[in-house]
Design an enzyme around this catalytic site. Sequence first.
Site, PDB file in Angstrom:
ATOM      1  N   SER A  98      55.242  41.720  12.160  1.00  0.00           N
ATOM      2  CA  SER A  98      56.508  42.441  11.998  1.00  0.00           C
ATOM      3  C   SER A  98      56.631  43.677  12.896  1.00  0.00           C
ATOM      4  O   SER A  98      55.635  44.244  13.350  1.00  0.00           O
ATOM      5  CB  SER A  98      56.693  42.846  10.540  1.00  0.00           C
ATOM      6  OG  SER A  98      56.898  41.706   9.749  1.00  0.00           O
ATOM      7  N   ASN A 110      59.795  34.949   6.369  1.00  0.00           N
ATOM      8  CA  ASN A 110      59.499  36.117   5.555  1.00  0.00           C
ATOM      9  C   ASN A 110      60.167  37.352   6.154  1.00  0.00           C
ATOM     10  O   ASN A 110      61.396  37.360   6.278  1.00  0.00           O
ATOM     11  CB  ASN A 110      58.015  36.269   5.240  1.00  0.00           C
ATOM     12  CG  ASN A 110      57.066  36.281   6.406  1.00  0.00           C
ATOM     13  OD1 ASN A 110      56.833  35.253   7.040  1.00  0.00           O
ATOM     14  ND2 ASN A 110      56.469  37.434   6.693  1.00  0.00           N
ATOM     15  N   ASP A 111      59.444  38.382   6.529  1.00  0.00           N
ATOM     16  CA  ASP A 111      60.022  39.694   6.799  1.00  0.00           C
ATOM     17  C   ASP A 111      61.201  39.655   7.771  1.00  0.00           C
ATOM     18  O   ASP A 111      61.114  39.050   8.844  1.00  0.00           O
ATOM     19  CB  ASP A 111      58.972  40.614   7.426  1.00  0.00           C
ATOM     20  CG  ASP A 111      57.707  40.720   6.614  1.00  0.00           C
ATOM     21  OD1 ASP A 111      57.557  39.993   5.621  1.00  0.00           O
ATOM     22  OD2 ASP A 111      56.844  41.526   6.998  1.00  0.00           O
ATOM     23  N   PRO A 112      62.294  40.388   7.441  1.00  0.00           N
ATOM     24  CA  PRO A 112      63.314  40.655   8.457  1.00  0.00           C
ATOM     25  C   PRO A 112      62.742  41.635   9.476  1.00  0.00           C
ATOM     26  O   PRO A 112      62.072  42.599   9.116  1.00  0.00           O
ATOM     27  CB  PRO A 112      64.455  41.288   7.656  1.00  0.00           C
ATOM     28  CG  PRO A 112      63.777  41.931   6.482  1.00  0.00           C
ATOM     29  CD  PRO A 112      62.594  41.067   6.164  1.00  0.00           C
ATOM     30  N   GLN A 149      60.290  36.754  10.674  1.00  0.00           N
ATOM     31  CA  GLN A 149      59.037  36.018  10.699  1.00  0.00           C
ATOM     32  C   GLN A 149      59.322  34.572  10.280  1.00  0.00           C
ATOM     33  O   GLN A 149      59.944  34.325   9.244  1.00  0.00           O
ATOM     34  CB  GLN A 149      58.041  36.662   9.749  1.00  0.00           C
ATOM     35  CG  GLN A 149      57.696  38.113  10.095  1.00  0.00           C
ATOM     36  CD  GLN A 149      56.622  38.213  11.159  1.00  0.00           C
ATOM     37  OE1 GLN A 149      55.449  38.086  10.885  1.00  0.00           O
ATOM     38  NE2 GLN A 149      57.033  38.450  12.398  1.00  0.00           N
TER      39      GLN A 149
END
Length: 589
Positions: A127, A66-68, A83
Amino acid sequence: MGVRLGRVAWACPAVVVVVLVQLAGASHVVYETSLLETEAAAATVPASILELGTGYHFRPPKNWINDPNAPLYYKGWYHLFYQYNPKGAVWGNIVWAHSVSRDLINWVALETAISPSIESDKYGCWSGSATILPDGTPAIMYTGISRPDINYEVQNIAYPKNTSDPLLREWVKPGHNPVIVPEGGINATQFRDPTTAWYADGHWRILVGALSGASRGVAYVYRSRDFRRWTRVRKPLHSAPTGMWECPDFYPVTVDGKQSGVETSVVSSTRVKHVLKNSLDLRRYDYYTVGTYDRVRERYVPDNPAGDEHHLRYDYGNFYASKTFYDPAKRRRILWGWANESDTAVDDVAKGWAGIQAIPRKVWLDPSGKQLMQWPVEEVEALRGKNPVGLKDRVVKRGEHVEVTGLQSAQADVEVSFELPSLEGAETLDPALANDAQKLCGVKGADVEGGVGPFGLWVLASSKLEERTAVFFRVFKAARNINTTRPVVLMCSDPSKSSLNPNLYHPTFAGFVDTDIAKGKISLRSLIDRSVVESFGAGGRTCILSRVYPTLAIGKNAHLHVFNNGKADIKVSQLTAWEMKRPALMNGA
């Protein structure tokens, strides 16, 4: 969370092994997906879905992302952390995976950078962002979960173990973690995602996203003189009644109309405006405003007083949890964003992976000062084949579609410029839909005849057009209740006929385009990559990313058309389409 993580080694192509061994002697790993889960699910999904792995949009070889996180440039290498679930293709067991690149397009996976290992991140490493300190050392700040019973969120810091290693393979967490805890009435379960820090007047600052009360999104400011002891500023930088602010980002953009970026600590009020972006947990989209930062009062004021209500978005499609960084090598600001899957969790487990990153985009302030412009980084053009095909000065009449032949368009880069001989026949915009582009697109889809438009591209189309994804424009006369007399341009991505698979989520996506269509010209660029259609309207004023999963329009069976379902003729003044070569490296995928 807190589970011991198994690994298996994988072999890189020889040239990469040589490069990495010379520089760092790294051992490269990926994680195994549960074979039992995969085998149980595989029989329930179309076989075609296994052929839709992206070729040049970032993804790992396996599992969920998921998140950069914390993108940065260091000693000749671009770094992307993200993630990652090392145990499967659904969310859970999150660690920070790490990949490196010379060009933002070809990537090599390294060891896990950050995983639960100390009391303040024992139950999760979520994150965060990277800051380059004055001596050149990168520092990562991230959210850790420190309690087993609730998501009690604290902010931690990590540094490279060896700053002479350009690949930054190992990270250490100093003993003074956590560096920020949720004190002073902060909701400890809604307090996360620290930003890149900026420096002014003897202090470092960061933002942490939060929720105040039941519905107020907040960006709290923390200050430090030594990057170790942090104190919260009494009032937030900014807040709005929008729900939780995840993954905030705050950075300067120049006001000179140029495309160059500036380092995050540039705060001159005469040279720059600031962008405040937040990811809204309730809506799952990324929103931003452009405004003025007062570093004395530590407050940010959007230029548009209604900006927190009438949101601008980076992308009007499937795009979330984005993060920018300043690239000193080419003096530009680069935007990363996560695009989740739109198929089912069973499909994800069957194909063994879930989640991609959008193509990294250069971002800059439009000369009007009202919005950002975005464009794929120039490096992606190196993937274009040598023999493009195209159309020139081709009139497309009412109800007509023209196939673009001579390339395999399942992975392609298409640029097209349209000319509109007349806008006289444009429909009047329904006042009830004047502020809801997505609903308007749902009502006025690609197959609903209009006055001027819909016109655009059918991409990932099957031979008999049973499957096709439409990316298009539609022009309206202004409604009386909106503050403009100019024609209104709607840009849509309509995947409602993108697949014969009935078990998909395929909403229409849309945004209005702030462009003067009265001149009769508009452009579109679409990057097509098997299960991704990422489009840029009017030179990057409006962007839409869609996830699609054709069952027929795969590989050589994917077709590309220009279509016009409006009453007025349109002209393709120039269309150029390149077949994309598969990158040499995509993390071993």
